[in-house]
Motif scaffolding. Structure first.
Motif, short mmCIF file in Angstrom:
data_model
loop_
_atom_site.label_atom_id
_atom_site.label_comp_id
_atom_site.label_asym_id
_atom_site.label_seq_id
_atom_site.Cartn_x
_atom_site.Cartn_y
_atom_site.Cartn_z
N ALA A 14 0.82 -1.20 0.00
CA ALA A 14 0.00 0.00 0.00
C ALA A 14 0.86 1.26 0.00
CB ALA A 14 -0.92 0.01 1.22
N ASP A 15 2.14 1.10 0.32
CA ASP A 15 3.01 2.28 0.37
C ASP A 15 3.49 2.59 -1.04
OD1 ASP A 15 4.84 4.22 0.73
OD2 ASP A 15 6.01 3.16 2.25
N MET A 16 2.72 3.44 -1.75
CA MET A 16 3.04 3.71 -3.16
C MET A 16 4.33 4.51 -3.31
SD MET A 16 0.94 1.96 -4.73
CE MET A 16 1.26 2.49 -6.42
N ARG A 17 4.70 5.19 -2.26
CA ARG A 17 5.97 5.93 -2.36
C ARG A 17 7.12 4.92 -2.51
NH1 ARG A 17 5.87 8.85 3.07
NH2 ARG A 17 4.94 6.83 3.50
N THR A 18 6.98 3.75 -1.81
CA THR A 18 7.98 2.70 -1.91
C THR A 18 8.06 2.20 -3.35
OG1 THR A 18 7.61 2.04 0.34
CG2 THR A 18 8.60 0.41 -1.10
N TYR A 19 6.89 1.98 -3.95
CA TYR A 19 6.84 1.48 -5.32
C TYR A 19 7.56 2.45 -6.26
CZ TYR A 19 5.02 0.13 -9.84
OH TYR A 19 4.93 -0.25 -11.15
N GLU A 20 7.33 3.70 -6.06
CA GLU A 20 7.94 4.70 -6.95
C GLU A 20 9.47 4.70 -6.84
OE1 GLU A 20 6.03 8.26 -5.71
OE2 GLU A 20 4.09 7.62 -6.49
N LYS A 21 9.97 4.29 -5.72
CA LYS A 21 11.42 4.39 -5.51
C LYS A 21 12.19 3.14 -5.96
CE LYS A 21 11.06 5.45 -1.18
NZ LYS A 21 11.25 5.85 0.23
N PHE A 22 11.49 2.17 -6.58
CA PHE A 22 12.14 0.91 -6.92
C PHE A 22 13.29 1.16 -7.90
CE2 PHE A 22 12.96 -3.29 -8.36
CZ PHE A 22 12.46 -4.15 -7.40
N ALA A 23 14.52 0.91 -7.48
CA ALA A 23 15.71 1.15 -8.29
C ALA A 23 16.81 0.24 -7.78
CB ALA A 23 16.13 2.61 -8.18
N ALA A 24 17.91 0.20 -8.50
CA ALA A 24 19.01 -0.68 -8.11
C ALA A 24 19.46 -0.43 -6.68
CB ALA A 24 20.18 -0.52 -9.07
N ALA A 25 19.41 0.80 -6.26
CA ALA A 25 19.90 1.14 -4.92
C ALA A 25 18.91 0.78 -3.82
CB ALA A 25 20.23 2.63 -4.85
N THR A 26 17.63 0.60 -4.18
CA THR A 26 16.61 0.40 -3.14
C THR A 26 15.88 -0.92 -3.26
OG1 THR A 26 14.99 1.49 -4.55
CG2 THR A 26 16.19 2.89 -2.97
N SER A 27 16.08 -1.64 -4.36
CA SER A 27 15.24 -2.82 -4.63
C SER A 27 15.33 -3.87 -3.52
CB SER A 27 15.63 -3.44 -5.97
OG SER A 27 16.93 -4.01 -5.89
N ALA A 28 16.53 -4.12 -3.01
CA ALA A 28 16.68 -5.17 -2.00
C ALA A 28 15.87 -4.84 -0.75
CB ALA A 28 18.16 -5.35 -1.64
N ASP A 29 15.92 -3.58 -0.31
CA ASP A 29 15.15 -3.17 0.88
C ASP A 29 13.66 -3.34 0.64
OD1 ASP A 29 17.37 -2.54 2.32
OD2 ASP A 29 17.32 -0.40 1.84
N ILE A 30 13.21 -2.91 -0.53
CA ILE A 30 11.77 -2.94 -0.81
C ILE A 30 11.27 -4.39 -0.85
CG2 ILE A 30 10.04 -2.48 -2.60
CD1 ILE A 30 11.79 0.00 -3.34
N VAL A 31 12.00 -5.25 -1.57
CA VAL A 31 11.52 -6.63 -1.70
C VAL A 31 11.70 -7.38 -0.38
CG1 VAL A 31 11.71 -8.79 -2.99
CG2 VAL A 31 12.01 -6.60 -4.17
N ALA A 32 12.79 -7.15 0.32
CA ALA A 32 12.99 -7.81 1.63
C ALA A 32 11.84 -7.45 2.57
CB ALA A 32 14.33 -7.42 2.23
N ALA A 33 11.41 -6.19 2.52
CA ALA A 33 10.32 -5.75 3.41
C ALA A 33 9.02 -6.47 3.10
CB ALA A 33 10.13 -4.24 3.27
N SER A 34 8.88 -6.94 1.84
CA SER A 34 7.64 -7.65 1.48
C SER A 34 7.50 -8.96 2.22
CB SER A 34 7.59 -7.88 -0.04
OG SER A 34 8.49 -8.91 -0.41
N PHE A 35 8.59 -9.43 2.86
CA PHE A 35 8.53 -10.66 3.65
C PHE A 35 8.41 -10.38 5.15
CE2 PHE A 35 10.48 -12.05 -0.31
CZ PHE A 35 9.79 -13.22 -0.58
#
Ligand SMILES: [Fe+2]
Length: 305
Positions: A14-35
């Motif tokens: 639901a955090d669309m700001r997270t979705y917008e920031k998906f990039a090489a520098a942030t992808s691991a944090d975003i996907v790890a948080a999904s767990f």
């Protein structure tokens, strides 16, 4: 599902700001948080660590779209080759050294127990029960050998009744399950140690062999300039009441490939001499000489250790 229930259950999405920031520098944090919401804490730990390492790897090598497609195709073909008798994924794990690493972590102790090594893909659960002194082969070819052994605890006491499961390749490097013409159980045996913890059997000296290399794992080895060979060896699983079961090999001293086993399974302590014996007096009764002989002392660690 209503939007609010969706947000409660899958809050991270639901955090669309997270979705917008998906990039090489942030992808691991975003996907790890999904767990974060995984109920099993071990699943959460493993999945998040996997994501972090996988993303770091992709960034590290700058994986291209076509390389990603190649990897998907490789894994797909690896899966398609697996069936009841062929396990290409175990082979992949073996040649990447992961099987030996998992084994090393599981058996990382300072005890005097015999070193372990990989199970390999050729074990069957129903080795034929045999008696002391039996031959595990009906073949007339190959160089005869005698294996004597003793199963003891780390304190040196014999372990009567210990069960020793043995399997090996023939003198051409093949296991029974690799040929429709060879009877199942050939070069396999299940032995029970006597009151002194001792067991022995007759066999032939195994040959070095290449792991199956007609599939994607073989292609990976060839493309990498690696050979598929394993040095000559005999497999053992030993177990005794109150002791940790041990999966290991003995390697024939002097065999080719001892220093470049395709699956990284060799440990120096497991390389054993198969000496030519001419004096029958040093062998169990009834063994004709000359014959190659190897003795294997199997030391098991107590369960509580
Ligand atoms: Fe093997």
């Amino acid at each position: 599902m209503s939007a609010s229930r969706f947000v409660r259950r899958y809050g991270y999405i639901a955090d669309m700001r997270t979705y917008e920031k998906f990039a090489a520098a942030t992808s691991a944090d975003i996907v790890a948080a999904s767990f974060d919401h995984a109920q099993d804490p071990r699943l959460r730990e493993v999945a998040q660590s996997l994501v972090r390492h996988l993303h770091a790897f992709v960034v590290d090598v700058g994986l291209t779209q076509s390389e990603w497609e190649l990897a998907i195709d490789f894994l797909t073909r690896t899966g398609h080759l697996c069936d009841g008798e062929r396990q290409e994924f175990i082979l992949l794990s073996d040649v990447l050294g992961v099987s030996m690493l998992v084994d090393a972590i599981a058996n990382e102790t300072a005890s005097s127990a015999t070193d372990s090594t990989v199970l390999g893909p050729f074990h069957v659960v129903d080795s034929p029960p045999r008696s002391a002194g039996d031959s595990i082969t009906t073949s007339q070819s190959g160089e005869p050998c005698v294996i004597t052994g003793r199963v003891v605890s780390t304190t040196g006491e014999p372990l009567p009744g210990a069960v020793v499961d043995v399997w090996q390749a023939d003198d051409a490097g093949f296991y029974d399950i690799q040929s429709a013409e060879v009877e199942r159980g050939e070069l396999r045996g299940l032995f029970t140690a006597d009151e002194d913890g001792e067991f022995w059997f007759r066999s032939i000296v195994p040959a070095a062999y290449p792991i199956p290399h007609d599939g994607p794992v073989g292609q990976l080895l060839e493309a990498s300039g690696r050979h598929p060979w394993r040095p000559a060896h005999i497999h053992f699983i030993a177990g005794a009441v109150g002791h940790r079961p041990l999966t290991t090999h003995i390697f024939v001293a002097g065999s080719d490939y001892l220093d470049s086993d395709a699956v990284f399974g060799v440990k120096p302590s497991l390389i054993k001499e198969f000496r030519t014996v001419t004096d029958a007096g040093t062998l169990p009764d009834g063994v004709a000489t000359p014959v190659r002989h190897c003795h294997f002392e199997i030391v098991l660690e107590r369960e509580e250790a």
